[in-house]
Design a protein around this motif. Structure first.
Motif, short mmCIF file in Angstrom:
data_model
loop_
_atom_site.label_atom_id
_atom_site.label_comp_id
_atom_site.label_asym_id
_atom_site.label_seq_id
_atom_site.Cartn_x
_atom_site.Cartn_y
_atom_site.Cartn_z
N GLN A 4 0.60 -1.01 0.03
CA GLN A 4 -0.21 0.27 0.68
C GLN A 4 1.26 1.19 0.03
O GLN A 4 1.05 2.36 -0.79
CB GLN A 4 -1.21 0.10 1.25
CG GLN A 4 -1.99 1.14 1.44
CD GLN A 4 -2.91 1.11 2.37
OE1 GLN A 4 -2.47 1.30 3.96
NE2 GLN A 4 -4.04 0.93 2.38
N ALA A 5 2.29 1.36 0.77
CA ALA A 5 2.70 2.00 0.63
C ALA A 5 3.01 2.70 -0.70
O ALA A 5 3.37 3.40 -1.26
CB ALA A 5 3.94 2.68 2.23
N GLN A 6 3.52 1.64 -1.27
CA GLN A 6 4.69 1.87 -2.69
C GLN A 6 3.76 2.59 -3.83
O GLN A 6 4.10 3.32 -4.14
CB GLN A 6 4.83 -0.01 -2.87
CG GLN A 6 5.82 0.18 -4.77
CD GLN A 6 6.46 -1.03 -4.60
OE1 GLN A 6 5.22 -2.06 -4.57
NE2 GLN A 6 7.42 -1.13 -4.94
N LEU A 7 2.39 2.23 -3.09
CA LEU A 7 1.65 2.53 -4.14
C LEU A 7 1.11 4.40 -3.85
O LEU A 7 0.86 5.24 -4.98
CB LEU A 7 -0.10 2.01 -3.95
CG LEU A 7 -0.03 0.98 -4.96
CD1 LEU A 7 -1.41 0.41 -4.58
CD2 LEU A 7 0.03 1.00 -6.15
N ARG A 8 1.40 4.55 -2.98
CA ARG A 8 1.21 6.04 -1.98
C ARG A 8 2.25 6.58 -2.78
O ARG A 8 1.98 7.70 -2.94
CB ARG A 8 1.35 6.28 -0.15
CG ARG A 8 0.00 4.99 -0.43
CD ARG A 8 -1.49 6.04 -1.07
NE ARG A 8 -2.60 5.21 0.05
CZ ARG A 8 -4.00 4.25 -0.86
NH1 ARG A 8 -2.82 4.39 -2.58
NH2 ARG A 8 -4.09 3.62 -1.10
N ILE A 9 3.16 6.08 -2.85
CA ILE A 9 4.78 6.62 -3.04
C ILE A 9 4.54 7.32 -4.02
O ILE A 9 4.77 8.42 -4.63
CB ILE A 9 5.85 5.26 -2.53
CG1 ILE A 9 6.66 5.60 -1.12
CG2 ILE A 9 6.91 6.28 -3.68
CD1 ILE A 9 6.92 4.60 -0.29
#
Length: 154
Positions: free
Chosen positions: A57-62
Motif C-alpha cells: 500500500q505504501a508503495q502505491l502511495r509513494i
C-alpha cells in the motif's frame, strides 16, 4: 502553476512539502520491509502478512505522491540521500518484537499525519483540490490504520 490555475509561489511550497512527504513515505516503506523480514514470535504469520499489505500500500502511495509532484510541475526526490535529509520518522532497525513493531507503525503513521495535515491546510488555502483530495484520502486511511493497530495492541 498557471496552466492548472494555481498560484506559483504557494504551489512551489506545496511541491517542496510533497517531496518531504515522499521522502518520509520512502522511509516508512523501508521500515515496513524490515519489519516484514525480521518479525518473530507467536504473531509472526499474522504480522508478516500485515506488514506486506502495508508496504504494498505504501508503495502505491509513494507513486501517487511522486506523480502529484510532477503534475504540479516539480521533480520528485529520488535518492536515498534526499530521503534521509527530509526524514522525520524513526528508523526501524532490527525490530523483531511484535508489539514494538506495531508501535513503530503507529508512530510512523502519526508522524506522516502531521505532514499530511499541513499539506491539507496549505492545498486547501489555494484551492489545490488534487493535492487536497489526496491528503484527505491518506489521512482517512491512516487514521483507520492507527485505530486498528492500537486495537491490536490492546
Amino acid at each position: 502553476m498557471k496552466i492548472l490555475g494555481l498560484p506559483q509561489k504557494e504551489t512551489k511550497e506545496n511541491i517542496e512539502l510533497l517531496n518531504v512527504l515522499l521522502s518520509n513515505f520512502q522511509v516508512y516503506y523501508q521500515n515496513l520491509r524490515g519489519l516484514h523480514w525480521n518479525i518473530r514470535g507467536k504473531r509472526f504469520f499474522e504480522l508478516h502478512v500485515k506488514f506486506e499489505e502495508l508496504y504494498n500500500q505504501a508503495q502505491l502511495r509513494i507513486d501517487e505522491i511522486a506523480e502529484r509532484v510532477l503534475t504540479l510541475g516539480g521533480t520528485p526526490l529520488h535518492t536515498f540521500e534526499d530521503y534521509l535529509a527530509n526524514n522525520k520518522l524513526n528508523v526501524a532497525n532490527n525490530i523483531t518484537n511484535d508489539e514494538k513493531a506495531v508501535e513503530m507503525v503507529v508512530n510512523s503513521l502519526a508522524d506522516l499525519l502531521v505532514i499530511e495535515r499541513e499539506l491539507l491546510e496549505k492545498s486547501g488555502a489555494i484551492n489545490d483540490e488534487g493535492t487536497n483530495a489526496m491528503m484527505s484520502d491518506l489521512i482517512t486511511e491512516q487514521e483507520k490504520q492507527i485505530w486498528m493497530m492500537q486495537a491490536f495492541l490492546g
